[in-house]
Design a protein around this motif. Structure first.
Motif, PDB file in Angstrom:
ATOM      1  N   ASN A 177       0.844  -1.191   0.000  1.00 25.64           N
ATOM      2  CA  ASN A 177       0.000   0.000   0.000  1.00 25.64           C
ATOM      3  C   ASN A 177       0.882   1.245   0.000  1.00 25.64           C
ATOM      4  O   ASN A 177       1.630   1.496   0.950  1.00 25.64           O
ATOM      5  CB  ASN A 177      -0.915   0.011   1.232  1.00 25.64           C
ATOM      6  N   SER A 179       0.223   4.988  -0.166  1.00 19.79           N
ATOM      7  CA  SER A 179      -0.627   6.179  -0.123  1.00 19.79           C
ATOM      8  C   SER A 179       0.240   7.426  -0.168  1.00 19.79           C
ATOM      9  O   SER A 179       0.102   8.340   0.654  1.00 19.79           O
ATOM     10  CB  SER A 179      -1.511   6.156   1.141  1.00 19.79           C
ATOM     11  N   ALA A 206      -1.935   5.598  -4.554  1.00 19.10           N
ATOM     12  CA  ALA A 206      -2.876   6.712  -4.660  1.00 19.10           C
ATOM     13  C   ALA A 206      -2.663   7.474  -5.962  1.00 19.10           C
ATOM     14  O   ALA A 206      -1.533   7.687  -6.404  1.00 19.10           O
ATOM     15  CB  ALA A 206      -2.703   7.654  -3.468  1.00 19.10           C
ATOM     16  N   ALA A 221       1.725   5.564  -8.896  1.00 20.88           N
ATOM     17  CA  ALA A 221       0.484   5.100  -9.518  1.00 20.88           C
ATOM     18  C   ALA A 221       0.615   4.953 -11.026  1.00 20.88           C
ATOM     19  O   ALA A 221      -0.031   4.090 -11.628  1.00 20.88           O
ATOM     20  CB  ALA A 221      -0.660   6.055  -9.170  1.00 20.88           C
ATOM     21  N   THR A 272      -7.138  10.613  -1.780  1.00 21.82           N
ATOM     22  CA  THR A 272      -6.910   9.329  -2.451  1.00 21.82           C
ATOM     23  C   THR A 272      -6.030   8.418  -1.603  1.00 21.82           C
ATOM     24  O   THR A 272      -6.021   7.205  -1.803  1.00 21.82           O
ATOM     25  CB  THR A 272      -6.275   9.536  -3.838  1.00 21.82           C
ATOM     26  N   THR A 276      -6.943   4.258  -1.323  1.00 20.29           N
ATOM     27  CA  THR A 276      -5.975   3.212  -1.660  1.00 20.29           C
ATOM     28  C   THR A 276      -6.064   1.986  -0.758  1.00 20.29           C
ATOM     29  O   THR A 276      -6.062   0.846  -1.247  1.00 20.29           O
ATOM     30  CB  THR A 276      -4.557   3.807  -1.640  1.00 20.29           C
TER      31      THR A 276
END
Length: 402
Positions: A177, A179, A206, A221, A272, A276
């Motif tokens: 993850n 972000s 994100a 991203a 965002t 995520t």
């Protein structure tokens, strides 16, 4: 109901990383400093947040809870003292203050992200994570916050950010993850993402919060092999700040989102950054429920299972995340967006080799089934007829710039 706070999303990390502002001198091992501005105390929330009403984790729990899956949260750290994160946060790493284990969070951002993934149920608290039995691997790269529209606090540079990604992969994370957003392509970060993709890690990032500033291309991203996530509000429409572009694969809740605050209690936020982890949690559910799937196949199911978006435009990608469909349905041929532009080439990536590995894996599975019924010779004929067209039928295309 209180209004959401200002977006403290680590999209702000981008400005520091790309501008290469001076960083504070690292602390010596074992001597991590205290937070210069600790997060404000937060009260527990009892009402059920709207994303939870939409996704109904109790409906998913009989199928999968994320058990046995390690999700790396490369962020501001994750505070394991929160009652809903107890026994869910592993010892990680601190690339901002060497010697730490990633469990100190001076911004509250990483704790909130982790809670959307793995917060446990607690009596009297309606909020819970989408994959509550997943384990969080915390990797601290920032303590930056946005206060009154201005960024404050330290972050690592791009090289250490890339090192953090590689560290996560080397320490058994199968979902990543991110972000965070950088608004410049960086060779070290690009290579680190390629490293994760080659090692069958689902990478979720994100899409950024700068729609009003012209949608500058967000990384990671926009890199090949990454699921780029935009944000929607409770009405299902794209949040005004959520960026639009070919790097958005799908959208998830990112407006007025309830999440855990460091120590205890909860707060509301938007960005965002918080959309995520809903996608990362869905990846964790799939990695438990269908452990034989590759990271590419997991991503394809997530994108292929998205609900149609109520709005139009490239800010929605394939649509709105639907974890239940992603877990239970098999996407048909051609799911996901069509006409996706090719992504930036990743240093060291070999698409032909990846396709070959996928074909070999599929061949092994089908060979076992065919051999038992028809024998080796007949099985080989069927195998060739079925497997060879497989590469041309892939519906998902990884995020990338035009």
């Amino acid at each position: 109901m209180s209004r959401p706070t200002a977006r403290p999303a680590l999209a702000a990390l981008a400005a520091v990383l790309t501008a290469a502002l001076p960083l504070a001198a690292p602390a010596s091992a074992g001597a991590a400093p205290a937070c210069s501005a600790p997060p404000a105390p937060a009260r527990p929330a009892t009402e059920q947040p709207w994303p939870q009403q939409r996704y109904a984790p109790d409906r998913l729990a009989p199928l999968a809870t994320g058990a046995g899956v390690v999700v790396a949260v490369v962020d501001s750290g994750v505070d394991r003292r929160h009652p809903q994160l107890a026994r869910r946060v592993l010892d990680g790493a601190d690339f901002l203050d060497p010697g730490g284990d990633g469990t100190r969070d001076c911004a509250g951002h990483g704790t909130g992200v982790a809670s959307i993934i793995a917060a446990a149920s607690r009596p009297g608290v309606a909020f819970r994570g989408l994959a509550p039995d997943a384990r969080i691997l915390p990797i601290r790269v920032s303590e930056q916050q946005v206060v009154d529209g201005r960024e404050s606090g330290r972050t690592v540079g791009p090289t250490d950010f890339a090192r953090a990604i590689r560290w996560a992969v080397d320490h058994h994370a199968t979902v990543l993850n991110l972000s965070v957003v950088l608004y410049a392509d960086n060779a070290a970060v690009r290579s680190a993402i390629a490293y994760a993709v080659r090692r069958d890690v689902v990478v979720v990032a994100a899409a950024g919060n700068l729609h009003d500033s012209g949608d500058p291309r967000p990384y990671p991203a926009a890199y090949d092999g990454v699921l780029g996530v935009g944000a929607i509000g409770a009405d299902g429409l794209r949040s005004p700040f959520s960026q639009t572009g070919p790097y958005v694969d799908l959208v998830a809740p990112g407006g007025d989102v309830l999440l855990a605050a460091p120590g205890q209690g909860h707060r509301r936020a938007e960005g965002t950054s918080y959309a995520t982890p809903f996608v990362a949690a869905t990846a964790a559910l799939l990695r438990q429920y269908r452990p034989e799937l590759t990271a590419t196949e997991v991503a394809r199911r997530i994108v292929g299972g998205a609900d149609p978006a109520p709005g139009r435009g490239d800010g929605y990608g394939a649509g709105v995340l639907n974890p239940y469909r992603a877990v239970t349905e098999t996407p048909g041929v051609g799911t996901g967006r069509t006409g996706r532009a090719a992504a930036l080439p990743i240093e060291g990536a070999d698409p032909a080799a990846a396709a070959q590995r996928a074909r070999r894996a599929a061949a092994r599975q089908r060979a076992l089934l065919v051999a038992g019924a028809t024998g080796t010779t007949a099985g080989l004929v069927v195998l060739l007829a079925v497997v060879l067209p497989r590469g041309g039928r892939r519906g998902w295309r990884p995020a990338g710039p035009a």
